[in-house]
Design a protein around this motif. Sequence first.
Motif, PDB file in Angstrom:
ATOM      1  N   GLN A  42       2.850   7.537   3.744  1.00 23.89           N
ATOM      2  CA  GLN A  42       2.539   6.237   3.555  1.00 23.89           C
ATOM      3  C   GLN A  42       2.647   5.620   2.329  1.00 23.89           C
ATOM      4  N   VAL A  43       3.561   5.030   2.138  1.00 25.79           N
ATOM      5  CA  VAL A  43       2.994   3.742   0.763  1.00 25.79           C
ATOM      6  C   VAL A  43       2.830   2.215   1.497  1.00 25.79           C
ATOM      7  N   LYS A  44       1.957   2.125   1.094  1.00 26.34           N
ATOM      8  CA  LYS A  44       1.797   0.352   1.127  1.00 26.34           C
ATOM      9  C   LYS A  44       1.194   0.112   0.535  1.00 26.34           C
ATOM     10  N   PRO A  45       0.682  -2.133  -0.014  1.00 29.24           N
ATOM     11  CA  PRO A  45      -0.277  -2.481  -1.040  1.00 29.24           C
ATOM     12  C   PRO A  45      -1.475  -1.823   0.201  1.00 29.24           C
ATOM     13  N   CYS A  46      -2.688  -2.057  -1.052  1.00 27.88           N
ATOM     14  CA  CYS A  46      -3.786  -1.635  -0.414  1.00 27.88           C
ATOM     15  C   CYS A  46      -4.591  -3.035  -0.277  1.00 27.88           C
ATOM     16  N   VAL A  47      -5.990  -3.222   0.478  1.00 27.57           N
ATOM     17  CA  VAL A  47      -6.439  -4.096   0.505  1.00 27.57           C
ATOM     18  C   VAL A  47      -6.160  -4.859  -0.445  1.00 27.57           C
ATOM     19  N   ASN A  48      -7.058  -4.537  -1.624  1.00 25.08           N
ATOM     20  CA  ASN A  48      -6.819  -4.720  -2.725  1.00 25.08           C
ATOM     21  C   ASN A  48      -5.411  -4.786  -3.448  1.00 25.08           C
ATOM     22  N   ALA A  49      -4.618  -6.161  -3.255  1.00 23.34           N
ATOM     23  CA  ALA A  49      -3.761  -6.147  -3.717  1.00 23.34           C
ATOM     24  C   ALA A  49      -3.054  -5.224  -5.128  1.00 23.34           C
ATOM     25  N   VAL A  50      -4.161  -5.174  -6.159  1.00 27.68           N
ATOM     26  CA  VAL A  50      -3.509  -4.558  -7.282  1.00 27.68           C
ATOM     27  C   VAL A  50      -3.236  -3.407  -7.486  1.00 27.68           C
ATOM     28  N   LEU A  51      -3.499  -2.946  -6.145  1.00 23.46           N
ATOM     29  CA  LEU A  51      -3.297  -1.187  -6.329  1.00 23.46           C
ATOM     30  C   LEU A  51      -1.960  -0.647  -4.781  1.00 23.46           C
ATOM     31  N   LEU A  52      -1.602  -0.133  -5.375  1.00 23.19           N
ATOM     32  CA  LEU A  52      -0.731   1.113  -3.366  1.00 23.19           C
ATOM     33  C   LEU A  52      -1.086   1.689  -3.457  1.00 23.19           C
ATOM     34  N   CYS A  53      -1.407   1.877  -2.257  1.00 22.13           N
ATOM     35  CA  CYS A  53      -2.128   2.661  -1.829  1.00 22.13           C
ATOM     36  C   CYS A  53      -0.712   3.873  -1.114  1.00 22.13           C
ATOM     37  N   VAL A  54      -1.323   5.611  -1.700  1.00 16.35           N
ATOM     38  CA  VAL A  54      -0.870   6.265  -1.029  1.00 16.35           C
ATOM     39  C   VAL A  54      -1.334   7.346  -0.355  1.00 16.35           C
ATOM     40  N   GLU A  55      -0.484   7.541   0.796  1.00 16.20           N
ATOM     41  CA  GLU A  55      -1.674   8.421   2.402  1.00 16.20           C
ATOM     42  C   GLU A  55      -1.009   9.388   2.378  1.00 16.20           C
ATOM     43  N   ALA A  56      -1.905  10.179   3.237  1.00 17.57           N
ATOM     44  CA  ALA A  56      -0.375  11.250   3.757  1.00 17.57           C
ATOM     45  C   ALA A  56      -1.844  11.756   4.981  1.00 17.57           C
ATOM     46  N   ASN A  57      -0.404  11.373   5.951  1.00 16.64           N
ATOM     47  CA  ASN A  57      -1.270  11.778   6.981  1.00 16.64           C
ATOM     48  C   ASN A  57      -2.245  10.490   7.840  1.00 16.64           C
TER      49      ASN A  57
END
Length: 216
Positions: free
Chosen positions: A61-76
Amino acid sequence: MKTSTRLPTLVSISLLTTVLLACSAKPPLAPPETPVPQGEAATLSGWADILGPISAPPNWQVKPCVNAVLLCVEANGELIGTVERFSHPISEVPVPGGLPLPEGSELEFLQAWVSNHYRTIEADRQVADPALKFVAETPTAISVGTLPGLRYDYTITHPNGALFDRSLGYVTTDGTMVHVFVTGVISGDPSGSFSDEELVETFTPHLNTIIQGLKL
């Protein structure tokens, strides 16, 4: 290693400033040291307003983090890495002939930007630990949204070949601002970083797609 390599790498005439902020959602590593921004001019910019189509491997999954300058990349559902976004005014960059950039000269400007960044990073690491080996890849053209851009990539290894740093970045300009997007495996930094080089390799083609689809 003689000393920490997390120095303020781009303070003088450097063209890339890693303004490192920990991901406030699920930081994968310890809080980083914060370098001094070049000319105090680096501007943190969020992902939510420019993010276009998402591409990711199965169960990622890819989505903006709570910290807006970071894009979060998650696996499961577990955070495995981030991509950092920031910008700085093009007026802060020494440009031969001055500004504005002549039409059609954007890629030439970006090539010089990347070359300077490579020199600065290599010099920084050599000061910190002369045994580290810096290997830079030739930057390649890639669209960043609708803007011309470059993808750059460098690796830093220990004398025994073990990975120290691996950085993957994208840079573009709209004639007013320089926009930078960076990730990799960066020692000691949770921002714009993955914990494993194999994860970076897996995500890279998807990140290329995301970068090309940005609303820029």
